[in-house]
Design a protein around this motif. Sequence first.
Motif, PDB file in Angstrom:
ATOM      1  N   PHE A  66       1.271  -0.937  -0.273  1.00 10.49           N
ATOM      2  CA  PHE A  66      -0.217   0.128   0.085  1.00 10.49           C
ATOM      3  C   PHE A  66       1.035   1.578   0.122  1.00 10.49           C
ATOM      4  N   ARG A  67       1.001   1.862  -1.243  1.00 15.01           N
ATOM      5  CA  ARG A  67       1.922   3.109  -1.625  1.00 15.01           C
ATOM      6  C   ARG A  67       1.077   4.316  -1.294  1.00 15.01           C
ATOM      7  N   LEU A  68       1.011   5.691  -0.594  1.00 11.42           N
ATOM      8  CA  LEU A  68       0.506   6.816  -0.041  1.00 11.42           C
ATOM      9  C   LEU A  68       1.392   7.600   0.357  1.00 11.42           C
ATOM     10  N   ASP A  69       0.201   8.903  -0.469  1.00 14.03           N
ATOM     11  CA  ASP A  69       1.396   9.983  -0.175  1.00 14.03           C
ATOM     12  C   ASP A  69       0.111  10.830   0.287  1.00 14.03           C
ATOM     13  N   PRO A  70       0.655  10.994   1.993  1.00  6.05           N
ATOM     14  CA  PRO A  70      -0.812  11.390   2.750  1.00  6.05           C
ATOM     15  C   PRO A  70      -1.256  12.874   2.592  1.00  6.05           C
ATOM     16  N   GLY A  71      -2.703  12.939   3.005  1.00  8.73           N
ATOM     17  CA  GLY A  71      -3.203  14.570   3.255  1.00  8.73           C
ATOM     18  C   GLY A  71      -2.982  14.969   4.036  1.00  8.73           C
ATOM     19  N   GLU A  91       7.337  12.367   1.266  1.00  8.32           N
ATOM     20  CA  GLU A  91       6.324  12.380   1.815  1.00  8.32           C
ATOM     21  C   GLU A  91       5.231  10.921   2.716  1.00  8.32           C
ATOM     22  N   GLU A  92       5.853  10.261   1.148  1.00  5.49           N
ATOM     23  CA  GLU A  92       5.324   9.595   0.546  1.00  5.49           C
ATOM     24  C   GLU A  92       5.755   7.397   1.420  1.00  5.49           C
ATOM     25  N   ILE A  93       4.896   7.256   1.592  1.00  4.01           N
ATOM     26  CA  ILE A  93       4.813   5.658   2.474  1.00  4.01           C
ATOM     27  C   ILE A  93       4.333   4.944   1.738  1.00  4.01           C
ATOM     28  N   LEU A  94       5.263   3.391   2.277  1.00  4.75           N
ATOM     29  CA  LEU A  94       5.239   2.370   1.819  1.00  4.75           C
ATOM     30  C   LEU A  94       4.275   1.153   3.422  1.00  4.75           C
ATOM     31  N   VAL A  95       3.701   0.901   2.662  1.00  5.56           N
ATOM     32  CA  VAL A  95       2.965  -0.207   3.655  1.00  5.56           C
ATOM     33  C   VAL A  95       2.734  -1.638   3.169  1.00  5.56           C
ATOM     34  N   ARG A 146     -13.107   6.364   1.310  1.00  2.00           N
ATOM     35  CA  ARG A 146     -13.141   8.389   1.533  1.00  2.00           C
ATOM     36  C   ARG A 146     -11.950   8.688   1.750  1.00  2.00           C
ATOM     37  N   TRP A 147     -11.501   7.340   0.846  1.00  2.00           N
ATOM     38  CA  TRP A 147      -9.840   7.998   0.078  1.00  2.00           C
ATOM     39  C   TRP A 147      -8.714   9.353  -0.023  1.00  2.00           C
ATOM     40  N   THR A 148     -10.026   9.783  -0.986  1.00  4.73           N
ATOM     41  CA  THR A 148      -9.998  11.206  -1.157  1.00  4.73           C
ATOM     42  C   THR A 148      -9.329  12.286  -0.089  1.00  4.73           C
ATOM     43  N   GLU A 149     -10.500  11.955   0.963  1.00  4.20           N
ATOM     44  CA  GLU A 149     -10.452  12.685   1.954  1.00  4.20           C
ATOM     45  C   GLU A 149      -8.837  12.896   3.120  1.00  4.20           C
ATOM     46  N   TRP A 150      -8.075  11.906   2.971  1.00  2.00           N
ATOM     47  CA  TRP A 150      -6.994  11.471   3.562  1.00  2.00           C
ATOM     48  C   TRP A 150      -5.739  11.356   2.631  1.00  2.00           C
ATOM     49  N   ASP A 208      -3.187  12.127  -1.322  1.00  2.00           N
ATOM     50  CA  ASP A 208      -3.203  12.706  -2.240  1.00  2.00           C
ATOM     51  C   ASP A 208      -3.590  12.023  -3.083  1.00  2.00           C
ATOM     52  N   ALA A 209      -2.571  11.086  -2.881  1.00  2.00           N
ATOM     53  CA  ALA A 209      -2.368   9.607  -4.109  1.00  2.00           C
ATOM     54  C   ALA A 209      -2.700   8.378  -2.881  1.00  2.00           C
ATOM     55  N   TYR A 210      -2.516   6.995  -4.283  1.00  2.00           N
ATOM     56  CA  TYR A 210      -2.346   5.936  -3.153  1.00  2.00           C
ATOM     57  C   TYR A 210      -2.404   4.643  -4.639  1.00  2.00           C
ATOM     58  N   GLU A 211      -2.201   3.577  -3.632  1.00  2.00           N
ATOM     59  CA  GLU A 211      -1.294   2.293  -5.669  1.00  2.00           C
ATOM     60  C   GLU A 211      -1.500   1.417  -4.493  1.00  2.00           C
TER      61      GLU A 211
END
Length: 106
Positions: free
Chosen positions: A6-11, A46-50, A75-79, A81-84
């Motif tokens: 789960f790769r994400l760019d947190p908002g 700020e990218e995170i990989l879980v 609700r991912w768009t609330e939190w 900026d991007a995810y994969e």
Amino acid sequence: MYLVMFRLDPGEYDSKFHELNDAIQEASEDTEGYLGKRTWHAPESEEILVVYYWESLDALESFGADADHKRAKQRWTEWYDAYEVTVTEIIETYGSGFADDADPPM
């Protein structure tokens, strides 16, 4: 074994995010076949990989049916900026030197 990245760019995180995130983590840990997770933070962004480890595809699908998990996905768009999400079957894993820190985490 299956690995879910789960790769994400947190908002912006709010209290509802933290509440759902805690519930989802608890649900994953309560799912038979959950083996653990690891989290990395990219030093240059700020990218995170879980990375989540699952015993079987059935276990992963069982977790995917969790109501809190489904609600958070909607609700991912609330939190974020991007995810994969990438789901991979592990064919083999090997190495040396990690001792108690070897994959999957237990």
